[in-house]
Motif scaffolding. Structure first.
Motif, short mmCIF file in Angstrom:
data_model
loop_
_atom_site.label_atom_id
_atom_site.label_comp_id
_atom_site.label_asym_id
_atom_site.label_seq_id
_atom_site.Cartn_x
_atom_site.Cartn_y
_atom_site.Cartn_z
N SER A 1 118.56 47.95 42.09
CA SER A 1 119.03 48.40 43.44
C SER A 1 119.01 49.95 43.62
O SER A 1 118.74 50.54 42.72
CB SER A 1 120.66 48.09 43.38
N LEU A 2 119.09 50.26 45.03
CA LEU A 2 118.68 51.67 45.10
C LEU A 2 120.15 52.09 45.59
O LEU A 2 120.67 51.44 46.66
CB LEU A 2 117.74 51.83 46.25
N TYR A 3 120.93 53.41 45.11
CA TYR A 3 121.97 53.75 45.63
C TYR A 3 122.05 55.09 45.45
O TYR A 3 121.82 55.91 44.43
CB TYR A 3 123.30 52.97 44.90
N ASP A 4 122.60 55.83 46.52
CA ASP A 4 122.47 57.36 46.61
C ASP A 4 121.51 57.88 46.06
O ASP A 4 121.59 58.70 45.07
CB ASP A 4 123.99 57.52 45.57
N LYS A 5 120.05 57.72 46.40
CA LYS A 5 118.79 58.11 46.02
C LYS A 5 118.81 58.01 44.40
O LYS A 5 118.05 58.85 43.85
CB LYS A 5 118.99 59.74 46.28
N LYS A 6 119.30 56.86 43.88
CA LYS A 6 118.96 56.63 42.43
C LYS A 6 118.62 55.13 42.28
O LYS A 6 119.38 54.15 43.02
CB LYS A 6 120.31 56.91 41.36
N LEU A 7 117.74 54.93 41.59
CA LEU A 7 117.17 53.59 41.02
C LEU A 7 118.21 53.09 39.97
O LEU A 7 118.25 53.74 38.98
CB LEU A 7 115.72 53.39 40.79
N ASN A 8 118.87 52.07 40.10
CA ASN A 8 119.99 51.72 39.19
C ASN A 8 119.44 50.38 38.84
O ASN A 8 119.22 49.27 39.61
CB ASN A 8 121.33 51.33 39.94
N ILE A 9 119.16 50.19 37.42
CA ILE A 9 118.76 48.91 36.72
C ILE A 9 119.71 48.56 35.65
O ILE A 9 120.21 49.43 35.00
CB ILE A 9 117.26 49.29 36.01
N ILE A 10 120.05 47.45 36.01
CA ILE A 10 121.33 47.06 34.85
C ILE A 10 120.76 45.57 34.12
O ILE A 10 120.10 44.74 34.89
CB ILE A 10 122.61 46.52 35.43
N VAL A 11 120.65 45.58 32.88
CA VAL A 11 120.18 44.46 32.00
C VAL A 11 121.47 43.92 31.21
O VAL A 11 121.97 44.64 30.58
CB VAL A 11 119.12 44.70 31.28
N GLU A 12 121.92 42.66 31.45
CA GLU A 12 122.93 42.10 30.74
C GLU A 12 122.76 41.03 30.10
O GLU A 12 121.69 40.16 30.46
CB GLU A 12 124.09 41.88 31.79
N ASP A 13 123.51 40.66 28.88
CA ASP A 13 123.36 39.28 28.34
C ASP A 13 124.88 39.02 27.98
O ASP A 13 125.65 39.71 28.02
CB ASP A 13 122.52 39.40 27.28
N ASP A 14 125.03 37.71 27.65
CA ASP A 14 126.25 37.32 27.11
C ASP A 14 126.17 36.54 25.80
O ASP A 14 126.86 35.70 25.28
CB ASP A 14 126.69 36.22 28.24
N GLY A 15 125.49 37.41 25.05
CA GLY A 15 125.17 37.20 23.63
C GLY A 15 126.46 37.47 22.70
O GLY A 15 127.40 37.49 23.08
N LYS A 16 126.00 37.76 21.56
CA LYS A 16 127.09 38.01 20.61
C LYS A 16 127.29 39.69 20.31
O LYS A 16 128.32 40.15 19.70
CB LYS A 16 126.69 37.65 19.05
N GLY A 17 126.63 40.46 21.05
CA GLY A 17 127.00 41.58 21.25
C GLY A 17 126.56 42.46 19.68
O GLY A 17 126.09 41.93 18.88
N PHE A 18 126.75 43.92 19.63
CA PHE A 18 126.67 44.61 18.46
C PHE A 18 127.46 45.90 18.61
O PHE A 18 127.84 46.48 19.66
CB PHE A 18 125.09 44.89 18.34
N ASP A 19 127.81 46.33 17.37
CA ASP A 19 128.28 47.82 17.13
C ASP A 19 127.35 48.71 17.33
O ASP A 19 126.64 48.99 16.58
CB ASP A 19 128.95 47.94 15.72
N ILE A 20 127.33 49.33 18.43
CA ILE A 20 126.44 50.52 18.91
C ILE A 20 126.26 51.61 17.75
O ILE A 20 125.45 52.17 17.74
CB ILE A 20 126.66 51.01 20.39
N ASN A 21 127.32 51.92 16.99
CA ASN A 21 127.50 52.81 16.14
C ASN A 21 126.97 52.63 14.78
O ASN A 21 126.44 53.45 13.95
CB ASN A 21 128.89 53.40 15.71
N LYS A 22 126.57 51.14 14.52
CA LYS A 22 125.97 50.77 13.26
C LYS A 22 124.38 50.52 13.65
O LYS A 22 123.86 49.93 12.73
CB LYS A 22 126.74 49.77 12.85
N VAL A 23 123.80 50.83 14.71
CA VAL A 23 122.47 50.35 14.90
C VAL A 23 121.71 51.77 15.20
O VAL A 23 122.31 52.76 15.83
CB VAL A 23 122.47 49.64 16.44
N ASP A 24 120.55 51.95 14.20
CA ASP A 24 119.74 53.07 14.48
C ASP A 24 118.78 53.05 15.65
O ASP A 24 117.78 52.08 15.31
CB ASP A 24 119.02 53.22 13.04
N LEU A 25 119.18 53.18 16.87
CA LEU A 25 118.07 53.01 17.95
C LEU A 25 116.84 54.11 17.99
O LEU A 25 116.09 53.89 18.89
CB LEU A 25 119.13 53.51 19.17
#
Length: 64
Positions: A1-25
Motif C-alpha cells: 500500500s501507499l501511505y503518507d508518501k511511503k510504500l508499505n509492504i507487509i509479509v505475514e504468515d501464521d507459521g510456527k514463528g521464531f526467536d529473532i534473538n537466536k537467528v543470525d540474519l
C-alpha cells in the motif's frame, strides 16, 4: 500500500514463528540482502515474530 508518501509492504504468515534473538540474519543472502536494499532506499525493515503464532516482516520505503 501507499501511505503518507511511503510504500508499505507487509509479509505475514501464521507459521510456527521464531526467536529473532537466536537467528543470525547476517548469514546468507535472503533477509540480509533485503535489509541492505531497503536501507539503501532510506527505508525501514522490521521483523515481528512470536513463537507459535507466526511472523510479520514490515518494509516502509519513501516514495519521491
Amino acid at each position: 500500500s501507499l501511505y503518507d508518501k511511503k510504500l508499505n509492504i507487509i509479509v505475514e504468515d501464521d507459521g510456527k514463528g521464531f526467536d529473532i534473538n537466536k537467528v543470525d540474519l547476517k548469514d546468507g543472502m535472503g533477509i540480509n540482502s533485503i535489509k541492505t536494499r531497503v536501507k539503501h532506499l532510506k527505508g525501514t525493515f522490521n521483523i515481528d515474530s512470536t513463537l507459535g503464532k507466526g511472523s510479520s516482516i514490515i518494509l516502509d520505503i519513501p516514495v519521491l
